[in-house]
Design a protein around this motif. Structure first.
Motif, PDB file in Angstrom:
ATOM      1  N   GLU A  55       2.385  -0.558   3.996  1.00  0.00           N
ATOM      2  CA  GLU A  55       1.810  -1.784   4.573  1.00  0.00           C
ATOM      3  C   GLU A  55       1.698  -2.845   3.488  1.00  0.00           C
ATOM      4  N   THR A  56       1.732  -4.112   3.904  1.00  0.00           N
ATOM      5  CA  THR A  56       1.667  -5.208   2.941  1.00  0.00           C
ATOM      6  C   THR A  56       0.548  -6.184   3.300  1.00  0.00           C
ATOM      7  N   GLU A  57       0.129  -6.921   2.294  1.00  0.00           N
ATOM      8  CA  GLU A  57      -0.928  -7.921   2.478  1.00  0.00           C
ATOM      9  C   GLU A  57      -0.644  -9.072   1.531  1.00  0.00           C
ATOM     10  N   TYR A  58      -0.929 -10.303   1.977  1.00  0.00           N
ATOM     11  CA  TYR A  58      -0.629 -11.500   1.188  1.00  0.00           C
ATOM     12  C   TYR A  58      -1.803 -12.463   1.208  1.00  0.00           C
ATOM     13  N   TYR A  96       0.818  -1.196   0.000  1.00  0.00           N
ATOM     14  CA  TYR A  96       0.000   0.000   0.000  1.00  0.00           C
ATOM     15  C   TYR A  96       0.864   1.263   0.000  1.00  0.00           C
ATOM     16  N   GLU A 107      -3.121 -16.223   1.719  1.00  0.00           N
ATOM     17  CA  GLU A 107      -2.695 -17.166   2.759  1.00  0.00           C
ATOM     18  C   GLU A 107      -1.621 -18.120   2.282  1.00  0.00           C
ATOM     19  N   LYS A 133       2.026 -16.595   2.483  1.00  0.00           N
ATOM     20  CA  LYS A 133       2.506 -15.956   3.709  1.00  0.00           C
ATOM     21  C   LYS A 133       3.698 -16.722   4.272  1.00  0.00           C
TER      22      LYS A 133
END
Length: 115
Positions: free
Chosen positions: A56-59, A52, A61, A64
């Motif tokens: 910030e990060t997002e993965y 972002y 599942e 991860k």
């Protein structure tokens, strides 16, 4: 005009690593969240990891602990470090804006995990 150029893919054995790069031109990583997507043969394109605007990060599942998305704002480049690769990670990997209207897709970079 926005242009996205991906690189870094290749053939790797299970358990191996690759680092993908996505160079963006005509758009700033300071302004947009960016995502790495992948499309396996016969499948749909799905997002894998997001970075972002604030870092910030997002993965998803399944990646991860194995994949890490990062960016270099000065180089306007997004990276995807992929470790402990599995055959199920085999796909064409592409980057694009994560939220909002998409930019034209680049050619992507093929990742093949096979022994």
């Amino acid at each position: 005009q926005v242009q996205l150029v991906e690189s870094g893919g290749g053939l790797v054995q299970p358990g191996g690593s690759l680092r993908l790069s996505c160079v963006a031109s005509g758009i700033s990583l300071r302004t947009y969240a960016f995502a790495w997507h992948r499309q396996a043969p016969g499948g749909q394109r799905t997002w894998v990891a997001i970075v972002y605007e604030g870092g910030e990060t997002e993965y998803i599942e399944s990646v991860k602990g194995r994949f890490t998305i990062s960016r270099d704002i000065d180089l306007n480049t997004v990276y995807l470090q992929m470790n402990m690769l599995e055959p199920k990670d085999t796909a064409l990997y592409s980057c694009n804006i994560a939220v909002g209207p998409l930019a034209p897709w680049g050619q992507g970079t093929q990742v093949t995990v096979s022994s």
